[in-house]
Structures are given as C-alpha cells and as structure tokens.
Design an enzyme around this catalytic site. Structure first.
Site, PDB file in Angstrom:
ATOM      1  CE  LYS A   1     -19.207  -5.802  -4.383  1.00  0.00           C
ATOM      2  NZ  LYS A   1     -19.077  -6.478  -2.683  1.00  0.00           N
TER       3      LYS A   1
ATOM      4  CE  LYS B   1     -21.414  -3.076   8.304  1.00  0.00           C
ATOM      5  NZ  LYS B   1     -22.026  -4.265   7.867  1.00  0.00           N
TER       6      LYS B   1
ATOM      7  CG  ASP C   1      -2.167   0.991   1.332  1.00  0.00           C
ATOM      8  OD1 ASP C   1      -3.199   0.442   1.078  1.00  0.00           O
ATOM      9  OD2 ASP C   1      -1.829   2.045   0.844  1.00  0.00           O
TER      10      ASP C   1
ATOM     11  CG  PHE D   1     -29.974  -6.677   3.951  1.00  0.00           C
ATOM     12  CD1 PHE D   1     -29.110  -7.610   4.637  1.00  0.00           C
ATOM     13  CD2 PHE D   1     -29.314  -5.477   3.606  1.00  0.00           C
ATOM     14  CE1 PHE D   1     -27.879  -7.395   4.896  1.00  0.00           C
ATOM     15  CE2 PHE D   1     -27.924  -5.406   3.803  1.00  0.00           C
ATOM     16  CZ  PHE D   1     -27.280  -6.388   4.476  1.00  0.00           C
ATOM     17  CG  LEU D   2     -36.858  -8.012   4.704  1.00  0.00           C
ATOM     18  CD1 LEU D   2     -37.967  -9.205   4.909  1.00  0.00           C
ATOM     19  CD2 LEU D   2     -37.398  -7.030   3.706  1.00  0.00           C
TER      20      LEU D   2
ATOM     21  CE  LYS E   1     -17.243   1.146  -3.885  1.00  0.00           C
ATOM     22  NZ  LYS E   1     -17.465   0.266  -5.014  1.00  0.00           N
TER      23      LYS E   1
ATOM     24  CB  CYS F   1     -20.597  -1.347  -0.619  1.00  0.00           C
ATOM     25  SG  CYS F   1     -18.827  -1.884   0.294  1.00  0.00           S
TER      26      CYS F   1
ATOM     27  CB  THR G   1     -16.954  -3.178  -6.495  1.00  0.00           C
ATOM     28  OG1 THR G   1     -16.692  -3.943  -5.383  1.00  0.00           O
ATOM     29  CG2 THR G   1     -18.054  -3.175  -7.345  1.00  0.00           C
TER      30      THR G   1
ATOM     31  CB  ALA H   1     -37.905  -0.132   8.382  1.00  0.00           C
TER      32      ALA H   1
HETATM   33  C1  UGA Z   1     -22.330  -4.454   1.847  1.00  0.00           C
HETATM   34  C2  UGA Z   1     -22.508  -5.989   1.655  1.00  0.00           C
HETATM   35  O1  UGA Z   1     -23.605  -6.315   2.607  1.00  0.00           O
HETATM   36  C3  UGA Z   1     -21.668  -6.957   1.360  1.00  0.00           C
HETATM   37  O2  UGA Z   1     -22.042  -7.918   0.969  1.00  0.00           O
HETATM   38  C4  UGA Z   1     -20.588  -6.401   0.423  1.00  0.00           C
HETATM   39  O3  UGA Z   1     -19.496  -7.376   0.372  1.00  0.00           O
HETATM   40  C5  UGA Z   1     -20.152  -5.144   0.765  1.00  0.00           C
HETATM   41  O4  UGA Z   1     -21.312  -3.999   1.085  1.00  0.00           O
HETATM   42  C6  UGA Z   1     -19.069  -4.536  -0.248  1.00  0.00           C
HETATM   43  O5  UGA Z   1     -19.319  -4.214  -1.360  1.00  0.00           O
HETATM   44  O6  UGA Z   1     -17.948  -4.473  -0.086  1.00  0.00           O
HETATM   45  P1  UGA Z   1     -21.546  -3.189   4.124  1.00  0.00           P
HETATM   46  O7  UGA Z   1     -21.531  -1.955   3.429  1.00  0.00           O
HETATM   47  O8  UGA Z   1     -20.309  -3.527   4.905  1.00  0.00           O
HETATM   48  O9  UGA Z   1     -21.618  -4.497   3.251  1.00  0.00           O
HETATM   49  O10 UGA Z   1     -22.644  -3.154   4.974  1.00  0.00           O
HETATM   50  P2  UGA Z   1     -24.128  -3.596   5.191  1.00  0.00           P
HETATM   51  O11 UGA Z   1     -24.100  -4.635   6.460  1.00  0.00           O
HETATM   52  O12 UGA Z   1     -24.476  -4.456   4.147  1.00  0.00           O
HETATM   53  O13 UGA Z   1     -24.859  -2.446   5.715  1.00  0.00           O
HETATM   54  C7  UGA Z   1     -24.877  -1.582   4.483  1.00  0.00           C
HETATM   55  C8  UGA Z   1     -25.755  -0.469   4.894  1.00  0.00           C
HETATM   56  O14 UGA Z   1     -27.451  -0.871   4.913  1.00  0.00           O
HETATM   57  C9  UGA Z   1     -25.927   0.182   6.522  1.00  0.00           C
HETATM   58  O15 UGA Z   1     -25.844   1.546   6.576  1.00  0.00           O
HETATM   59  C10 UGA Z   1     -26.918  -0.540   7.095  1.00  0.00           C
HETATM   60  O16 UGA Z   1     -27.368   0.009   8.264  1.00  0.00           O
HETATM   61  C11 UGA Z   1     -28.170  -0.523   6.095  1.00  0.00           C
HETATM   62  N1  UGA Z   1     -29.188  -1.524   6.282  1.00  0.00           N
HETATM   63  C12 UGA Z   1     -28.638  -2.939   6.194  1.00  0.00           C
HETATM   64  C13 UGA Z   1     -30.481  -1.257   6.628  1.00  0.00           C
HETATM   65  O17 UGA Z   1     -30.658   0.015   6.822  1.00  0.00           O
HETATM   66  N2  UGA Z   1     -31.460  -2.186   6.907  1.00  0.00           N
HETATM   67  C14 UGA Z   1     -31.133  -3.675   6.761  1.00  0.00           C
HETATM   68  O18 UGA Z   1     -31.726  -4.439   6.952  1.00  0.00           O
HETATM   69  C15 UGA Z   1     -29.590  -3.918   6.517  1.00  0.00           C
END
Ligand code: UGA
Length: 433
Positions: A202, A318, A30, A247-248, A261, A258, A119, A250
């Site tokens: 992806k 999160k 890096d 992922f349900l 973008k 991720c 990605t 609210a």
């Molecule tokens: C996400 C994907 O879940 C991974 O599978 C993927 O590899 C990653 O992006 C990436 O592309 O590198 P991440 O961004 O770490 O992972 O976090 P998530 O747990 O997916 O949460 C993303 C956002 O969605 C957070 O702000 C979280 O609070 C929100 N969220 C998630 C909700 O509002 N409701 C849900 O039910 C789940």
C-alpha cells in the site's frame, strides 16, 4: 457472508456498497450519527459517481448502525476502515484504529476474521492480532488480515469492482480462504502475501505514484526554463511501456487524503529504522514547493495582491470529488487572503464543504463568470471539465485577462492567439497583453 464494516468514510462506504453489490450482507457502523441517518435515507454523505445508486439498489443488503449493541449478529468478517491521518511529525495517527481494536474483545465471542482496510504502518496488523489474542477467550478462533485499498476518489466504485488487484496479507490458511470466499465474485487478480508485505504494498504503491508526480513536476519546471513543452515530453515518455502513461500530468502538486500523509508516514517509518528513503523525502519536498508555483508565477505580473479581485477556479484536490483535504487551493487562498486580496471562488461541487470546513473570508460565486467578472487575475487549481471548456468569451470578462493555470487546462496553441497572459506548468508563457 455476513460482514461488518467499522468506519464508513470513503474507503469503508465504497467497500460496503461493493460487497453488497456482490451479494453479501453488510452492516456499516460509524459513530457519526448524521452520516448514519443520511445513509439510512439512501443518500450518500460523499460525492462519488455511482455510489448513491448502488446504496439504493442494494438497500436490502445494507444496514447502518452507530453502535455494536444495536446488532446482535455474528459476523464472518469485521473490516476496520477508520481514518489514519498524519500526526504533526508525519507518523500515522492510529488513535481511531486502536479505539476500535480495544473495544473488540468485549463484543466478539465467536470465530471471525478481522480485516484491516485502513492504511497502517508496517507491523500494525501483527500488533493488533497479538493484542486481540491476549484479550479474547482462548477458544475463539480469530485472525487479523491486511487488505489494503487501492481506490481513487472519483472512480472509487469502478476501482473496487474492477480492482487492479486484491491484496490479502494473511498468516494462516483459514483466514486466507475466508477472504478468497468473500472476494470470490470479483474477477480480478488476487495476491496473497504475508501481512507486512501487504502493508508495504500500500505505502510503496502510493508513494511511487507521488514520486512520479513530483518527478514530472520537476521536469516541467525545467521545461519552462529551457523552452520545452511538458505535454510533448510526458507523451514522449509515456510511449515507452516501461514508463507507462499514467501519473505524468504536471501541475501544482498532489493533494488529497492519501499521498501527502502516506509519503510522510513511509518517510517517518524509514527514519525509525535508520534507513531513510531519500526518494520519498525528495517527492515530499518537491510537492511542498510545487504548491506555491502559481503564486510565484503571478508575481511576474502583479506586485501586490492587496485589494485586487482574484478569481479562484477549483477548490477540490482533484475533479470528480468534493474532497478538499490537502488541496493545493487551500494554501494558495491563505496566501492571497493574507496579502489582502479579495478572493472570489467557484467550484462545481466543493463549495459546500469549503464553507463548512474552512471559515475563510472569501466570496462564494454561483458561476465561473461571476468569479471572472472584473477580476485582475484568475488562478485555476482543479481541472474540472467545465473549466477546460472555458473560452475567451469567459476570460474577456476580466479586467485584465491574466490566467495562471496550475492544471494545464487549455491547449497552448489555441491560447497563443488570444489577447491574454496565460502562464501554465512546463509550457511557454503567453503574454499578449
Ligand atoms: C490515491 C491513489 O491513486 C489510489 O490508488 C489510492 O488507493 C488512494 O490514493 C488511497 O490511498 O486511498 P486519490 O488520492 O483519490 O487516490 O487520487 P489520485 O487520483 O491518485 O490523485 C492524487 C493527487 O495527485 C491529486 O491531487 C491529483 O491532482 C494529483 N495528480 C495525479 C497529478 O498532479 N498528476 C497526475 O498525473 C496524477
């Protein structure tokens, strides 16, 4: 195997450590000198469960460099895991990726497999291979493989060692076999596809999850109006295996490095081919609006934020991460500051990053109670466990217990009994003041 990983951000570092854990020799490269210095001392530059333990446990198999010249090894596999952030127009910015690719020909004079972990838009792997083949000696056998990442922050190590799947997008058997050998000890489903499909898996996966979140958020907003309860609605939906229970939840919308973008990038790509993906566009629009829901809710109780003490609980996008990228908290704090509020923030791990990255005029509190003391209103932006355990003993410290909860941290039935205003997402509003 002897592996080089270029770019040790979240994805690169976790991949490196997990490959080392499985017995491979991994060199991490890096250009960020401070990060490499830190890693050499066994410290993790990011907050991620189990990461530092594994860095230390596998230190014999992990090397850290800032330039290729420090190492003269021949690598079997070179991973590229640099960032591909969004451009202003939503397209993916591949500047860092191409910088790396342009440097490879002068450094590789042996057969190897180049693996794209970053990605990237569909077709990028193909373009990289074409570039490399025209810029390296013809006798060198070199293949480019797409191997997208599916880890989530907070559970990154588990998501890698016990991955839901390993996708290998390859256009020749030799490279595919090398990748299968690399992942031999990962007892998880492996899917071999062409490179375009791997790249698409992806985006399609991330955008589908984003879509699910925007959908449940819209349902939640409607629940508020018609008097339904989103917790029960989500639960009732999740009992159908075809829908599933993930992922349900609210809330105030998705953030992070991720989903924002990757939704924009896929939408941008679809427009490029004149095939706009309307569902993804809808998910993006809903999310932008959802991020502002809490401020709108607060205006029911507060006309003017100027000179009020506003407690902000949660800064990260999160829990279980110190990452603030695209966190809904940021845009809301901006609005509050613009309106002259005195913003008192607290987050269990995100405070240092917030201080470094966002030079905002907020007061940093040492505890939740310091933020709540005499506050006129409290916003909750992240569902840290510590916040979910708060009780009336904490909220009674406020001047007026107005709690605007963007993550549905508390049981609505318990909150009903308290002398508070409690406004959450997709549930009844409690106004006992
Ligand atoms: C996400 C994907 O879940 C991974 O599978 C993927 O590899 C990653 O992006 C990436 O592309 O590198 P991440 O961004 O770490 O992972 O976090 P998530 O747990 O997916 O949460 C993303 C956002 O969605 C957070 O702000 C979280 O609070 C929100 N969220 C998630 C909700 O509002 N409701 C849900 O039910 C789940």
């Amino acid at each position: 195997m002897n592996v080089l990983i270029i770019g040790v951000g979240y994805v690169g570092l976790v991949t490196a450590v997990c490959l080392a854990e499985k017995g491979h020799s991994v060199t991490c490269m890096d250009t960020n000198i401070d990060k490499i210095k830190m890693l050499k001392t066994g410290k993790s530059p990011i907050f991620e469960r189990d990461l530092e333990n594994l860095i230390q446990k596998n230190k014999q198999r992990l090397k850290y460099i800032t330039e290729f010249v420090e190492q003269s090894d021949n690598y079997d596999i070179i991973f590229i895991a640099v960032g591909t952030p969004e451009k202003y127009d939503g397209n993916a910015n591949l500047k860092q990726l191409w910088n790396v690719v342009h440097n490879l020909p002068r450094l590789i004079d042996y057969n190897c497999v180049i693996v794209i972990k970053s990605t990237v838009p569909i077709g990028t792997n193909e373009k990289i291979e074409q570039y490399l083949k025209t810029h390296i000696k013809s006798e060198i056998k070199l293949s480019v493989v797409s191997n997208p990442e599916f880890l989530s922050q907070g559970t990154a190590i588990k998501d890698t060692l016990q991955a839901s799947r390993i996708v290998i997008g390859s256009n020749n058997d030799y490279a595919t076999q090398i990748m299968l050998d690399l992942y031999h000890d990962f007892d998880v489903p492996k899917l071999i596809t062409d490179r375009q499909s791997a790249e698409m898996i992806k985006y399609a996966s991330n955008d589908f999850l984003a879509l699910k979140i925007s959908y449940i958020n819209e349902i939640a907003n409607l629940c508020e109006i018609i008097g339904a309860n989103i917790d029960d609605v989500s639960h009732g939906m999740a009992l159908d295996e075809r829908i599933g229970n993930k992922f349900l939840r609210a809330g105030i919308g998705y953030g992070g490095s991720c989903f924002p973008k990757d939704t924009k990038a896929l939408h941008w790509m679809s427009n490029l081919y004149d095939k706009e993906i309307k569902t993804v566009k809808a998910a993006i629009d809903v999310n932008e609006q959802q991020k502002l829901r809490l401020i709108k809710k607060a205006r029911k109780y507060i006309d003017d934020f100027s000179d009020l003490k506003v407690a902000v609980l949660g800064l990260t996008f999160k829990p279980e991460t110190d990452d603030l990228r695209d966190s809904p908290a940021i845009v809301n704090i901006d609005i509050l500051l613009e309106e002259g509020a005195n913003v008192f923030v607290y987050d269990p791990v995100g405070m240092e990053n917030f201080k470094k990255l966002y030079k905002k005029n907020v007061k940093f509190c040492k505890s939740v109670n310091e933020a709540l003391k005499d506050a006129d209103v409290c916003f909750i932006f992240t569902e840290w466990k510590q916040f979910q355990e708060l009780t009336y003993e904490n909220f009674r410290l406020m001047k007026k217990a107005i709690i605007i909860d963007g993550r549905n941290c508390f049981d609505i039935k318990k909150m009903c009994k308290l002398p508070i205003i409690y406004d959450s997402i997709g549930r009844i509003t409690i106004n006992n003041l």
